[in-house]
Write a protein that holds these residues in place. Structure first.
Motif, mmCIF file in Angstrom:
data_model
loop_
_atom_site.group_PDB
_atom_site.id
_atom_site.type_symbol
_atom_site.label_atom_id
_atom_site.label_comp_id
_atom_site.label_asym_id
_atom_site.label_seq_id
_atom_site.Cartn_x
_atom_site.Cartn_y
_atom_site.Cartn_z
ATOM 1 N N GLN A 105 -49.893 -19.723 -23.935
ATOM 2 C CA GLN A 105 -48.776 -20.080 -23.065
ATOM 3 C C GLN A 105 -48.911 -19.461 -21.668
ATOM 4 O OE1 GLN A 105 -46.067 -22.106 -23.901
ATOM 5 N NE2 GLN A 105 -47.285 -22.575 -25.708
ATOM 6 N N LYS A 106 -48.343 -20.161 -20.683
ATOM 7 C CA LYS A 106 -48.289 -19.623 -19.332
ATOM 8 C C LYS A 106 -47.174 -20.315 -18.569
ATOM 9 C CE LYS A 106 -51.735 -22.742 -17.267
ATOM 10 N NZ LYS A 106 -53.024 -22.797 -16.516
ATOM 11 N N ILE A 107 -46.777 -19.703 -17.468
ATOM 12 C CA ILE A 107 -45.759 -20.285 -16.610
ATOM 13 C C ILE A 107 -46.096 -19.947 -15.165
ATOM 14 C CG2 ILE A 107 -44.140 -18.335 -16.650
ATOM 15 C CD1 ILE A 107 -41.871 -20.395 -16.936
ATOM 16 N N GLU A 108 -45.860 -20.893 -14.283
ATOM 17 C CA GLU A 108 -46.079 -20.695 -12.847
ATOM 18 C C GLU A 108 -44.728 -20.601 -12.159
ATOM 19 O OE1 GLU A 108 -49.110 -22.993 -10.424
ATOM 20 O OE2 GLU A 108 -47.253 -23.830 -9.573
ATOM 21 N N VAL A 120 -47.120 -15.900 -15.266
ATOM 22 C CA VAL A 120 -47.034 -15.115 -16.496
ATOM 23 C C VAL A 120 -47.941 -15.799 -17.505
ATOM 24 C CG1 VAL A 120 -45.563 -14.201 -18.319
ATOM 25 C CG2 VAL A 120 -44.655 -14.466 -15.991
ATOM 26 N N SER A 121 -48.924 -15.068 -18.015
ATOM 27 C CA SER A 121 -49.900 -15.626 -18.949
ATOM 28 C C SER A 121 -49.871 -14.852 -20.253
ATOM 29 C CB SER A 121 -51.314 -15.558 -18.351
ATOM 30 O OG SER A 121 -51.398 -16.348 -17.178
ATOM 31 N N GLN A 122 -49.836 -15.571 -21.349
ATOM 32 C CA GLN A 122 -49.875 -14.942 -22.665
ATOM 33 C C GLN A 122 -51.275 -14.439 -22.949
ATOM 34 O OE1 GLN A 122 -49.079 -17.671 -25.835
ATOM 35 N NE2 GLN A 122 -48.700 -16.078 -27.355
ATOM 36 N N PRO A 129 -46.726 -10.042 -29.466
ATOM 37 C CA PRO A 129 -46.673 -10.925 -28.311
ATOM 38 C C PRO A 129 -46.975 -10.118 -27.042
ATOM 39 C CG PRO A 129 -44.548 -10.850 -29.473
ATOM 40 C CD PRO A 129 -45.416 -9.792 -30.058
ATOM 41 N N LYS A 130 -47.973 -10.548 -26.286
ATOM 42 C CA LYS A 130 -48.374 -9.825 -25.080
ATOM 43 C C LYS A 130 -48.531 -10.803 -23.929
ATOM 44 C CE LYS A 130 -50.686 -5.869 -27.234
ATOM 45 N NZ LYS A 130 -51.886 -4.991 -27.201
ATOM 46 N N LYS A 143 -47.542 -5.530 -17.471
ATOM 47 C CA LYS A 143 -47.751 -6.030 -18.822
ATOM 48 C C LYS A 143 -46.391 -6.176 -19.508
ATOM 49 C CE LYS A 143 -52.384 -5.661 -19.287
ATOM 50 N NZ LYS A 143 -53.273 -6.783 -19.693
ATOM 51 N N ILE A 144 -46.289 -7.151 -20.399
ATOM 52 C CA ILE A 144 -45.100 -7.304 -21.237
ATOM 53 C C ILE A 144 -45.572 -7.315 -22.690
ATOM 54 C CG2 ILE A 144 -43.144 -8.763 -21.877
ATOM 55 C CD1 ILE A 144 -43.170 -9.894 -19.056
ATOM 56 N N ILE A 145 -44.968 -6.454 -23.507
ATOM 57 C CA ILE A 145 -45.356 -6.336 -24.914
ATOM 58 C C ILE A 145 -44.102 -6.424 -25.780
ATOM 59 C CG2 ILE A 145 -46.486 -4.920 -26.655
ATOM 60 C CD1 ILE A 145 -48.105 -3.631 -24.418
ATOM 61 N N GLY A 146 -44.105 -7.375 -26.710
ATOM 62 C CA GLY A 146 -42.962 -7.569 -27.586
ATOM 63 C C GLY A 146 -43.140 -6.885 -28.921
ATOM 64 N N PRO A 147 -42.138 -6.976 -29.793
ATOM 65 C CA PRO A 147 -42.222 -6.360 -31.124
ATOM 66 C C PRO A 147 -43.100 -7.185 -32.052
ATOM 67 C CG PRO A 147 -40.172 -7.562 -30.901
ATOM 68 C CD PRO A 147 -40.847 -7.636 -29.558
#
Length: 232
Positions: A105-108, A120-122, A129-130, A143-147
């Motif tokens: 996944q990604k979003i521009e 934002v790129s997975q 989930p990172k 960085k974004i890191i989920g549970p």
């Protein structure tokens, strides 16, 4: 005379300069709640005082919404209270499974519309989930890191925002528990976003894009969901 925006601040993002928290509230769609027929999502974006500063609306066709579901590509327009489009979020159609690490996944994020300011790129990971938060030059900023387990279970769910070395937590994106009835019968979600006050205003807008991407990936299904592990 109108006051010009500060240097390097896209028009309309002045509200974000002195903000370190945002609240994103999805509006309940009555037709969707009754029939299960997917409608375009609508949101209010508020500051820490719960004052509305922006609106967000999904711009999608009926077939895409109802046949692709939460995996659907989308364009979300973020508007000022006067209706001016200031941010565009574009998510292409991609896989949402750890079995396809080359198609994540990604979003521009564009501000103003047509001018990319970040992405934002997975990142592939079998359990967690990172995501990478990138500037307009695709250089990693955060960085974004989920549970390991993402599940609506009467509690908030936090996705930590970390420095590039992953040692320092600088913020978070939190899916807020909205109550049993609302969680069971709708996919209307509330999110809180926290980031450093001195973060570049463009990156604050990109963090907003990350929130919408996380919402669609993990919380768009109507009703209480089974736990999602990692990027499955």
């Amino acid at each position: 005379m109108p006051v010009p925006p500060p240097l390097n601040c896209p028009p309309g993002l002045e509200h974000l300069i002195l903000i370190d928290q945002l609240l994103v509230q999805q509006q309940v769609e009555i037709l969707e709640a009754i029939t299960g027929f997917e409608t375009n999502n609508r949101y209010e974006i508020k500051d820490r005082l719960k004052q509305t500063i922006y609106f967000a609306v999904e711009d999608n066709d009926c077939c895409t919404r109802n046949f692709c579901g939460y995996n659907r590509p989308f364009t979300i327009k973020i508007l000022t209270l006067s209706g001016q489009e200031i941010i565009i979020l574009k998510r292409p159609l991609r896989c949402n499974s750890c079995f396809f690490p080359c198609c994540l996944q990604k979003i521009e994020v564009q501000a103003p519309p047509g001018v990319p300011i970040g992405y934002v790129s997975q990142n592939w990971h079998p359990c967690f989930p990172k995501f990478s938060v990138q500037n307009e030059n695709r250089k990693e900023v955060l960085k974004i890191i989920g549970p390991i387990m993402v599940c609506n279970c009467s509690t908030n769910i936090d996705f930590e925002v970390k420095s590039l070395d992953k040692r320092t937590v600088v913020g978070k994106i939190s899916k807020q528990w909205a109550g049993f009835i609302r969680e069971l019968f709708t996919n209307s979600d509330n999110f809180g976003i926290q980031f450093p006050l001195d973060l570049d205003v463009k990156m604050k807008a990109v963090m907003l894009g990350a929130c919408f991407l996380i919402d669609f990936m993990f919380f768009e299904n109507t009703g209480l969901q089974r736990p999602k592990i990692g990027i499955w």
